[in-house]
Scaffold this active site. Structure first.
Site, PDB file in Angstrom:
ATOM      1  CG  HIS A 246      -1.915  -1.027   1.342  1.00 23.11           C
ATOM      2  ND1 HIS A 246      -2.172  -1.719   2.499  1.00 23.11           N
ATOM      3  CD2 HIS A 246      -2.782  -1.512   0.411  1.00 23.11           C
ATOM      4  CE1 HIS A 246      -3.153  -2.582   2.291  1.00 23.11           C
ATOM      5  NE2 HIS A 246      -3.538  -2.486   1.029  1.00 23.11           N
TER       6      HIS A 246
ATOM      7  CE  LYS B 145     -11.288  -7.320   1.974  1.00 20.57           C
ATOM      8  NZ  LYS B 145     -10.140  -6.508   1.534  1.00 20.57           N
TER       9      LYS B 145
ATOM     10  NE  ARG C 141      -2.483  -8.284  -4.093  1.00 23.36           N
ATOM     11  CZ  ARG C 141      -3.196  -8.499  -2.991  1.00 23.36           C
ATOM     12  NH1 ARG C 141      -2.583  -8.679  -1.838  1.00 23.36           N
ATOM     13  NH2 ARG C 141      -4.514  -8.547  -3.041  1.00 23.36           N
TER      14      ARG C 141
ATOM     15  CB  SER D 274      -4.549  -6.322   4.703  1.00 20.86           C
ATOM     16  OG  SER D 274      -4.110  -5.049   4.295  1.00 20.86           O
TER      17      SER D 274
HETATM   18  O1  PNS Z   1      -8.869  -2.806   0.466  1.00 18.92           O
HETATM   19  P1  PNS Z   1     -10.196  -3.269  -0.082  1.00 18.92           P
HETATM   20  O2  PNS Z   1     -10.989  -3.987   0.981  1.00 18.92           O
HETATM   21  O3  PNS Z   1     -10.043  -4.067  -1.336  1.00 18.92           O
HETATM   22  O4  PNS Z   1     -11.015  -1.938  -0.457  1.00 18.92           O
HETATM   23  C1  PNS Z   1     -12.320  -2.022  -0.982  1.00 18.92           C
HETATM   24  C2  PNS Z   1     -13.042  -0.672  -0.840  1.00 18.92           C
HETATM   25  C3  PNS Z   1     -13.131  -0.297   0.633  1.00 18.92           C
HETATM   26  C4  PNS Z   1     -12.250   0.380  -1.604  1.00 18.92           C
HETATM   27  C5  PNS Z   1     -14.464  -0.831  -1.441  1.00 18.92           C
HETATM   28  O5  PNS Z   1     -15.150  -1.851  -0.762  1.00 18.92           O
HETATM   29  C6  PNS Z   1     -15.258   0.477  -1.402  1.00 18.92           C
HETATM   30  O6  PNS Z   1     -15.055   1.342  -2.223  1.00 18.92           O
HETATM   31  N1  PNS Z   1     -16.147   0.605  -0.399  1.00 18.92           N
HETATM   32  C7  PNS Z   1     -16.920   1.809  -0.172  1.00 18.92           C
HETATM   33  C8  PNS Z   1     -18.344   1.707  -0.752  1.00 18.92           C
HETATM   34  C9  PNS Z   1     -18.327   1.982  -2.242  1.00 18.92           C
HETATM   35  O7  PNS Z   1     -18.122   3.088  -2.684  1.00 18.92           O
HETATM   36  N2  PNS Z   1     -18.502   0.889  -3.043  1.00 18.92           N
HETATM   37  C10 PNS Z   1     -18.407   0.956  -4.492  1.00 18.92           C
HETATM   38  C11 PNS Z   1     -19.689   1.334  -5.161  1.00 18.92           C
HETATM   39  S1  PNS Z   1     -21.071   0.328  -4.792  1.00 18.92           S
END
Ligand code: PNS
Length: 162
Positions: A17, A41, A90, A128
């Site tokens: 990150h 999660k 990745r 993570s």
């Molecule tokens: O590190 P991650 O868990 O892969 O991140 C995922 C994250 C938090 C970026 C994604 O789940 C997210 O954007 N969540 C916020 C809600 C949102 O905007 N969702 C997308 C449109 S429905």
């Protein structure tokens, strides 16, 4: 001013990150790491803890900062006036997912593009999820967590048992 948002769960922040934010900070005027809620999660750390570790990790990057947001990513990007999201990939699984997310976010905010940055070869195995296991089993975190974030984690662990 070109602003990019680097969103994620950051549960906790990893060296992968940090590499993304450093590379983003070389491309944009400002990068805002956004600690978010991923509905799929169950995090090990609270948003406040994740934010504190992220802020420590980024403290050496003058044009990077970190915030937490409990809502739609596109709304955060709009509020910040961001033109881009930065996500790391990745492998093909990451790409499939991030490609879909990029389409969704662009649908919500047409001026918001997504920049997919390939992970460095030495970070391909770091996630993570893997770092959380290293924490659970009391393994050394030198290779997978930025040192200032690991120092914050140490303080958090002193007050908590997992
Ligand atoms: O590190 P991650 O868990 O892969 O991140 C995922 C994250 C938090 C970026 C994604 O789940 C997210 O954007 N969540 C916020 C809600 C949102 O905007 N969702 C997308 C449109 S429905």
């Amino acid at each position: 001013m070109k602003i990019a948002v680097c969103p994620g769960s950051f549960d906790p922040i990893t060296v992968g990150h940090l590499d993304l934010v450093e590379r983003g900070a070389a491309l944009f005027d400002q990068v805002i790491l956004c600690v978010m809620v991923n509905g799929e999660k169950h995090p090990m750390f609270t948003p406040e803890e994740r934010l504190e570790m992220a802020r420590a990790a980024l403290s050496h990057i003058p044009n990077a900062s970190a915030e937490a947001w409990d809502g739609l990513l596109a709304d955060f990007a709009r509020e910040k006036g961001a033109c881009a999201l930065i996500k790391g990939v990745r492998n093909g699984i990451d790409f499939e997912w991030e490609y879909q997310m990029a389409q969704i976010n662009r649908g919500l905010l047409p001026e918001l593009d997504t920049l997919l940055l390939p992970a460095r070869a030495e970070h391909l195995h770091i996630s993570s999820t893997m770092v959380r296991d290293m924490i659970r089993y009391h393994q050394t975190l030198d290779q997978c967590m930025p040192a200032p974030a690991a120092a914050v984690l140490q303080r958090i662990r002193e007050g908590k048992v997992y």
